[in-house]
Design an enzyme around this catalytic site. Structure first.
Site, PDB file in Angstrom:
ATOM      1  N   CYS A   1       0.827  -1.224   0.153  1.00 44.13           N
ATOM      2  CA  CYS A   1      -0.102  -0.107  -0.099  1.00 44.13           C
ATOM      3  C   CYS A   1       0.889   1.069  -0.022  1.00 44.13           C
ATOM      4  O   CYS A   1       0.229   2.355  -0.220  1.00 44.13           O
ATOM      5  CB  CYS A   1      -1.022  -0.026   1.331  1.00 44.13           C
TER       6      CYS A   1
ATOM      7  N   CYS B   1       0.336   2.440   6.658  1.00 44.66           N
ATOM      8  CA  CYS B   1       0.736   1.175   6.935  1.00 44.66           C
ATOM      9  C   CYS B   1       0.790   0.342   5.548  1.00 44.66           C
ATOM     10  O   CYS B   1       0.393   0.768   4.617  1.00 44.66           O
ATOM     11  CB  CYS B   1      -0.366   0.437   7.947  1.00 44.66           C
TER      12      CYS B   1
END
EC number: 2.3.1.155
Length: 475
Positions: free
Chosen positions: A139, A459
């Site tokens: 991500c 994250c």
């Protein structure tokens, strides 16, 4: 099996547990819609460093982020990446030959265009002499693309870099089973009829079972949603607070969209279909409707649902980065400086989604700032429970001392400065493209609100994380 993180929090002293449990108060109806007040332009120190080139963001764009399976479902990833690049060229009017390098991030790669940066660049009309490569870091892939560009510019290797990211979850690679793949490869090598018949005789119906991609950790075989549910339980984040936070994200995103604040979005004419002009995942609901949804991962007692999770999204983004002297020489007024950044890694089992907690104090220390110096926070919202668990970890001296090796907590970001134009829960999360959206949201908010410093954090799968300081360019 109860995780070690859950065990330690359940066995905290009573005072520590109370501090953790109530460090985040329920979000009231008024706080859900609270945006940052109009700020006066502040005068703080600049984060420029001697003998290091200043790297600026001239501007950035993104395609509208759409729910997967909707209008982008017949495209390929390079189509979206090409659209973002063309949108950036149109927005900035930068001559293509000025660009020294192109870097894109992506996660689930289309095998036909494994170096999607190169294919998109050629499709967008960039010179075949302009190098391009693709990075992947879950991500935070677009974040990695941008910091790669920062390194190229700061070191003097390049003057102008385009960084971006793309993801198309509407069409992901679905493979034959390993046994079927092996048989097909062996059949391709067989030379005689007997060899062919011998191989075919080994075929079994279960060979036809496909291998479907999953948003799961290879090292733990656990889906990210399951991990988010365990994390929320470990930090005692109730379902109601998760739903309240998700409603806040959607409400603020809708407000920002209606007020024209999402200026990084550029229209995209989908071939054979309509022109898309805005994100289609922003859907404010009600807490009563959200409460009716069943748990999505840990059933029947989990707290993570479709309503408080980010959704599978198609989209692409791109930013134009330059050395400051190059941008000024070309007559540009940059939007922001890209300053200090860090990458962190933790245990992918129990701390998969705590990257912002670990990265935030490190990047602040590197920049010589505190939480009070930050005017705009832009954190990636994978799940409401993930955001609220990070808040509790960031506001816990006990967690800082026992898990991070720090003497004190970093503290909470004020909600009036946090994701005030919505976040990934509402705007969408194309895995490889979100990083550029975060940076442009921070830059545009600083510009509108008169702030100086923004903090971007996210994250990522693998227990990794990223944080970066964005400094507003002087008006």
């Amino acid at each position: 099996m109860t995780s070690f993180l859950t065990y330690t929090f359940k066995n905290l002293p009573t005072t520590s547990k109370c501090a953790l449990r109530f460090s985040i108060r329920p979000l009231s109806c008024s706080s859900r819609l609270q945006a940052a007040p109009a700020a006066q332009t502040k005068s703080k120190k600049t984060l420029a460093k001697p003998n290091i080139r200043n790297v600026v963001v001239v501007d950035g764009v993104r395609t509208p982020f759409l729910l997967s399976g909707t209008l982008y479902k017949d495209l390929m990833p390079h189509d979206l990446a090409r659209a973002a690049l063309r949108g950036l060229l149109h927005r900035t009017s930068v001559p293509k030959e000025t660009i020294d390098y192109i870097v894109f991030g992506t996660v689930i790669q289309e095998v036909k265009t494994s170096n999607v940066a190169r294919e998109a660049a050629l499709g967008a009309g960039f010179s075949d002499k302009t190098p391009a490569h693709t990075v992947t870091m879950a991500c935070i892939s677009a974040n990695q693309a941008m910091t790669t560009g920062v390194g190229l510019i700061a070191s003097g290797q390049c003057d102008a870099v385009v960084a971006g990211g793309v993801e198309l979850m509407s069409d992901v690679p679905i493979r034959h089973s390993r046994k079927m793949r092996k048989m097909m490869l062996d059949l391709n090598k067989a030379k005689t009829l007997g060899q062919h018949l011998s191989l075919i005789s080994q075929f079994r119906l279960n060979f036809l079972s496909p291998e479907l991609p999953a948003v799961a950790e290879f090292s733990t075989s656990e889906t990210m949603g399951h991990s988010a549910d365990r994390l929320a339980a470990a930090f005692a984040v109730p379902r109601r607070e998760q739903d309240e936070y998700a409603l806040r994200s959607h409400s603020l995103a809708k407000k920002a969209q209606d007020e024209g604040l999402l200026s990084d979005v550029v229209p995209f004419k989908v071939p054979g279909k309509d022109t898309v002009t805005k994100d289609n995942g922003i859907r404010p609901s009600s807490l009563e409707q959200m409460a009716k949804l069943r748990p999505a991962f840990i059933k029947p007692y989990g707290t993570v649902t479709a309503a408080n999770s980010s959704f599978l999204t198609d989209g692409a983004s791109a930013v134009l980065m330059m050395a400051e002297e190059k941008a000024l020489a070309m007559g540009y007024k940059p939007k922001a400086y890209l300053r200090d950044f860090v990458y962190v890694s933790q245990d992918p089992k129990d701390q998969l989604l705590l990257g912002p907690t670990y990265a935030t104090p490190k990047v602040l220390e590197r920049a010589g700032l505190t939480m009070n110096d930050v005017d705009a926070f832009e954190f990636h919202e994978a799940f409401s429970g993930q955001i609220l668990a990070n808040f509790k970890a960031m506001d816990s001296d006990w967690f800082a001392q026992n898990y991070m090796g720090r003497k004190t907590k970093v503290g909470l970001p004020p909600m009036e400065k946090f994701n005030t134009w919505g976040g990934s829960l509402s705007l969408g999360h194309p895995f490889g493209a979100t990083g550029c959206r975060l940076v442009m949201a921070a830059a545009n908010r600083l510009r509108k609100e008169g702030g100086q410093y923004g903090l971007v954090a996210a994250c990522a799968a693998g227990g990794q994380g990223h944080a970066m300081i964005v400094e507003a360019y002087p008006k």
